[in-house]
Design a protein around this motif. Structure first.
Motif, PDB file in Angstrom:
ATOM      1  N   VAL A 100      69.307  75.718  18.756  1.00 20.81           N
ATOM      2  CA  VAL A 100      69.680  76.201  17.418  1.00 20.81           C
ATOM      3  C   VAL A 100      68.453  76.731  16.683  1.00 20.81           C
ATOM      4  O   VAL A 100      68.475  77.820  16.096  1.00 20.81           O
ATOM      5  N   PRO A 109      72.345  79.498  18.804  1.00 18.16           N
ATOM      6  CA  PRO A 109      73.353  78.454  18.601  1.00 18.16           C
ATOM      7  C   PRO A 109      74.503  78.552  19.597  1.00 18.16           C
ATOM      8  O   PRO A 109      75.095  77.534  19.959  1.00 18.16           O
ATOM      9  N   LEU A 162      72.902  73.246  12.300  1.00 20.03           N
ATOM     10  CA  LEU A 162      73.129  74.683  12.491  1.00 20.03           C
ATOM     11  C   LEU A 162      72.488  75.509  11.377  1.00 20.03           C
ATOM     12  O   LEU A 162      72.020  76.627  11.604  1.00 20.03           O
ATOM     13  N   HIS A 222      72.068  82.552  11.218  1.00 16.86           N
ATOM     14  CA  HIS A 222      73.064  81.917  10.354  1.00 16.86           C
ATOM     15  C   HIS A 222      74.483  82.358  10.686  1.00 16.86           C
ATOM     16  O   HIS A 222      75.411  81.545  10.676  1.00 16.86           O
ATOM     17  N   GLY A 279      75.481  80.638  13.798  1.00 21.64           N
ATOM     18  CA  GLY A 279      75.756  79.244  13.496  1.00 21.64           C
ATOM     19  C   GLY A 279      77.120  79.070  12.862  1.00 21.64           C
ATOM     20  O   GLY A 279      77.835  78.096  13.148  1.00 21.64           O
ATOM     21  N   GLN A 325      77.866  76.336   5.402  1.00 21.40           N
ATOM     22  CA  GLN A 325      77.369  77.309   6.369  1.00 21.40           C
ATOM     23  C   GLN A 325      77.658  78.733   5.906  1.00 21.40           C
ATOM     24  O   GLN A 325      76.854  79.650   6.123  1.00 21.40           O
TER      25      GLN A 325
END
Length: 613
Positions: free
Chosen positions: A162, A167, A197, A203, A206, A230
C-alpha cells in the motif's frame, strides 16, 4: 460566544478522537506497521518459543516479537554453518557502525540462500529502520514467501505494498486478513483497514480496493464511515457526504459520522445535527445520543445547546463523569467559578469510586481556578493531591513552578523544573519553554535566550520553541537572529499567523522596512482576522505609515475585543499624535489599571513625559 476553550478541553477530558490525523511522510512506515497490527486483531505470535540452550546457537534478532508455533513449522532444515554465523555477526557489526546498507544486503542474501524467513524478517526490520520502503517490501515479500503461515509477514507485506502505491497487489492479502477478524471486532478492523489504505500515495486505487473488500459489509455504519474517509482522501467530497448520510441512516447516533458530516459545510452540519436530534427525540434516555448531540453543538459553537444536553445527561445519571467534566469546563468558560468548583469536586469524588478513572484532572482544573482567583495556597493544596504517575502530574508540577515564580521564588521554580523527568520529547520541550518563560517574566532576558537556544538545538522542529527563541532574541536586540528564526517558522508553517505578525510588528515597531512589515501583518490578519493582537499590529503599522485615522479605529476595535495594556499604550500614543491628548490620557489610565508594570506602557509614558495620570 467563543467556545473554542470548551471544545478543546472537553475533547481532551473525554479523550474523544473521531477524525483520522494526517501522518508525516517521515513516519509513514512506522505508522503503517502499527496500522497493520491494529488491523490484525488475532496476531499469530501469542506464544513464546523456548530459548535454545545450545551454547553454539546464534540467537536471531527478532524484529516484531517471538515466533508462533505455526511460524516455526515454516523454518527450513538448514545447518548453522560457520559461514552463516560469520555473515550474521558481520551484518550486526555493520549496523552498530551505522551502516545499514551492507547489513541489509547480507541478510537478504542469507534469506535467499537458506530460505530462512528469520533472515528475511531481519532484513525487513533493517530497511524499515532506514526508512527505505522499497527495500523493506522486497524483504517482506521474501519473508512471506518463506513463511506462508506467518500472519505478521502477510500484514507487513500488505502494508508495504500500500505504501508503495500498489494497493491492488495487496488486496488479496488484506482480504484474507479481514476474513480472519471475529464478527464483533469487524467494525474496528474495517476502520483500521481504511487508515492503512489512506497512507498510500495511490488514493483512488485505495478507494477501489476498499470498495471491493467491503462489498458485503455496507450495512455496517463503520463501513460507510470508512468509505467516506477514503473518498475524502481521494478528493470525492460528494461521495463522502453520501456515505456519511447512509452511515447515519444505519445508526442515527453514530458520532464519528455525524461529526465528520458536520465539518463539510453549513448545510451538511445542519443535516448531521438534525439526524442526531431526531434520534434523541425518539430515544430520550440514550446517553450516547445526547453525548453525540452535545459534541455536535460544541463543534457548531452552540455552547448553550450543548450545556442543556450535558445537564440532561447529568440529571439522568449523576455519577456519569463525562457531563460532570463538560459542565465544569463550560462554567469555567463562563467564569462561573463557584459552579465549576461544584462540578469538579463531584467529578473527583465519583472518579475515586470508578475503576480506571483519575480524579487528578479535576484537581488540576480546581488549582487553575484558584490561580484565577489569586488563591495561591488553595492552588497548591489542589496540586498536592495529584500523585506521581498520574497523567496530570507533569502539568501539575509545571503549574507549581509557575506559582513559585509568581511569588518571586524564581530559582526554586527552576530547580523544580530541572528535576522533572519525561521520556516524551513534547514534555521535555514544554519544560524548557516553561523554564525560559519564567526567566523572561523575571526580566532575565539573556538567560531566557540562552535557555531557548539550547532547547532549540535539542528540539529543532518544535515550532513553539522556535517562536519563543525568536521573541527572546528580539527582547535582547538580536534582530537578525529573531528574523532568522521567524523566517524558518514561516517556511515550515506557512499558515502560522503569529510568525508573520511577530516579524511584521517588530519591523513596524522599529520603523524599518514598513512596506514589508505591512505585507507580513496583512498576511497574519488574513489567517486570523479576529485576533486582537494582530489587529493591534495592523493599527500600529498604519500609524507608522502615517494613517492615524484608520489606526485609531483599528486599535479601538482591538482594545474592545481584548483589553490589554500594550494595545492601550499604542492607542494612547496614536491619539496623542493625532492631537487628542485627553483621550490619550484616558486610554493610558485604563491600560495602567490592567497592567501597571507593562514595559511598552512604561516606555511610552516616559517618552511622552506623562507623569500625571
Amino acid at each position: 460566544m467563543n467556545v473554542s476553550f470548551v471544545k478543546q478541553l472537553f475533547k481532551r477530558a473525554t479523550q474523544a478522537s473521531v477524525v483520522p490525523r494526517a501522518v508525516s511522510a517521515r513516519r509513514a512506515l512506522g505508522a503503517a506497521v502499527i496500522a497493520a497490527w491494529a488491523f490484525a486483531l488475532a496476531p499469530a505470535y501469542a506464544q513464546d518459543q523456548s530459548p535454545d540452550t545450545d551454547d553454539t546457537s546464534v540467537s536471531m534478532p527478532d524484529a516484531f516479537g517471538p515466533m508462533s508455533p505455526d511460524e516455526a513449522k515454516d523454518l527450513p532444515n538448514v545447518d548453522l554453518t560457520s559461514q552463516i554465523v560469520f555473515q550474521v555477526l558481520a551484518a550486526e557489526v555493520a549496523l552498530q557502525r551505522d551502516q545499514p546498507a551492507p547489513a541489509y544486503q547480507t541478510y537478504l542474501a542469507l534469506a535467499r540462500d537458506t530460505h530462512d524467513p528469520r533472515m528475511a524478517q531481519r532484513a525487513t526490520e533493517i530497511a524499515l529502520a532506514a526508512q527505505s520502503p522499497s527495500d523493506a517490501l522486497t524483504a517482506a515479500q521474501l519473508w512471506q514467501q518463506y513463511a506462508p503461515s506467518s500472519e505478521r509477514a502477510s500484514q507487513l507485506d500488505a502494508s508495504l505494498l500500500v505504501l508503495s502505491g500498489k494497493p491492488e497487489d495487496a488486496e488479496a492479502l488484506l482480504g484474507r486478513e479481514l476474513a480472519k477478524v471475529p464478527a464483533d471486532n469487524r467494525g474496528s478492523a474495517i476502520l483500521a483497514l481504511q487508515v492503512l489504505l489512506s497512507r498510500g500515495p495511490n488514493h483512488a486505487g485505495g478507494q477501489k480496493v476498499l470498495q471491493d473488500l467491503l462489498k458485503d459489509d455496507m450495512n455496517r455504519p463503520e463501513a460507510q464511515l470508512a468509505m467516506a474517509r477514503q473518498q475524502l482522501v481521494a478528493d470525492d467530497a460528494a461521495g463522502a457526504r453520501k456515505s456519511l448520510e447512509q452511515a447515519l441512516k444505519l445508526k442515527p447516533d453514530y458520532l464519528p459520522a455525524a461529526l465528520m458530516l458536520s465539518q463539510m459545510g453549513p448545510e451538511a452540519r445542519a443535516e448531521g445535527i438534525a439526524s442526531v436530534e431526531k434520534f434523541v427525540q425518539q430515544n430520550p434516555k440514550s446517553r450516547d445520543g445526547r453525548l453525540a448531540l452535545a459534541q455536535l453543538y460544541l463543534a457548531s459553537d452552540r455552547l448553550d445547546d450543548a450545556q442543556k444536553q450535558f445537564e440532561v445527561m447529568h440529571s439522568n445519571n449523576s455519577s456519569d463523569l463525562t457531563p460532570l467534566m463538560a459542565l465544569a469546563l463550560i462554567k469555567i468558560q463562563q467564569r462561573k467559578f463557584s459552579d465549576a468548583q461544584s462540578f469538579l469536586t463531584q467529578y473527583a469524588s465519583q472518579a475515586q469510586k470508578t475503576p480506571g478513572a483519575d480524579p487528578s484532572q479535576a484537581y488540576l482544573y480546581l488549582a487553575q481556578i484558584s490561580v484565577e482567583q489569586n488563591d495561591t495556597n488553595g492552588a497548591l493544596s489542589w496540586l498536592d493531591k495529584i500523585p506521581p504517575g498520574s497523567q496530570q502530574y507533569l502539568p501539575a508540577q509545571i503549574t507549581r513552578a509557575q506559582l513559585l515564580a509568581k511569588q518571586g521564588k524564581v530559582d526554586d521554580a527552576r530547580k523544580l523544573l530541572a528535576g522533572l523527568q519525561s521520556p516524551d520529547p513534547h514534555d521535555q520541550a514544554l519544560i524548557a519553554r516553561t523554564d525560559a518563560s519564567i526567566l523572561f517574566d523575571a526580566k532575565r532576558y539573556p538567560e531566557a535566550e540562552s535557555r531557548l537556544a539550547d532547547a532549540v538545538k535539542d528540539f529543532p522542529d518544535d515550532p513553539d520553541l522556535t517562536y519563543d527563541y525568536a521573541m527572546a532574541a528580539e527582547k535582547n536586540g538580536h534582530y537578525d537572529l529573531m528574523e532568522t528564526q521567524l523566517r524558518k517558522l514561516i517556511r515550515t508553517q506557512p499558515d502560522n499567523p503569529q510568525a508573520y505578525n511577530a516579524l511584521g510588528y517588530s519591523l513596524a515597531d522599529r520603523n524599518q522596512r514598513l512596506p514589508e512589515a505591512d505585507k507580513l501583518i496583512e498576511k497574519a490578519s488574513s489567517l486570523a482576522p479576529n485576533d486582537a493582537f494582530i489587529m493591534d499590529s495592523v493599527g500600529w503599522v498604519k500609524y507608522r505609515m502615517g494613517d492615524t485615522t484608520d489606526a485609531i479605529k483599528i486599535l479601538r476595535h482591538a482594545y474592545d475585543l481584548q483589553p490589554n495594556a500594550e494595545i492601550g499604550a499604542h492607542l494612547g500614543e496614536v491619539l496623542w499624535k493625532n492631537g487628542d491628548q485627553e483621550q490619550a490620557r484616558a486610554a493610558w489610565r485604563e491600560a495602567r489599571k490592567l497592567e501597571p508594570d507593562n514595559d511598552t506602557l512604561i516606555k511610552t509614558l516616559k517618552r511622552f513625559q506623562v507623569n500625571d495620570l
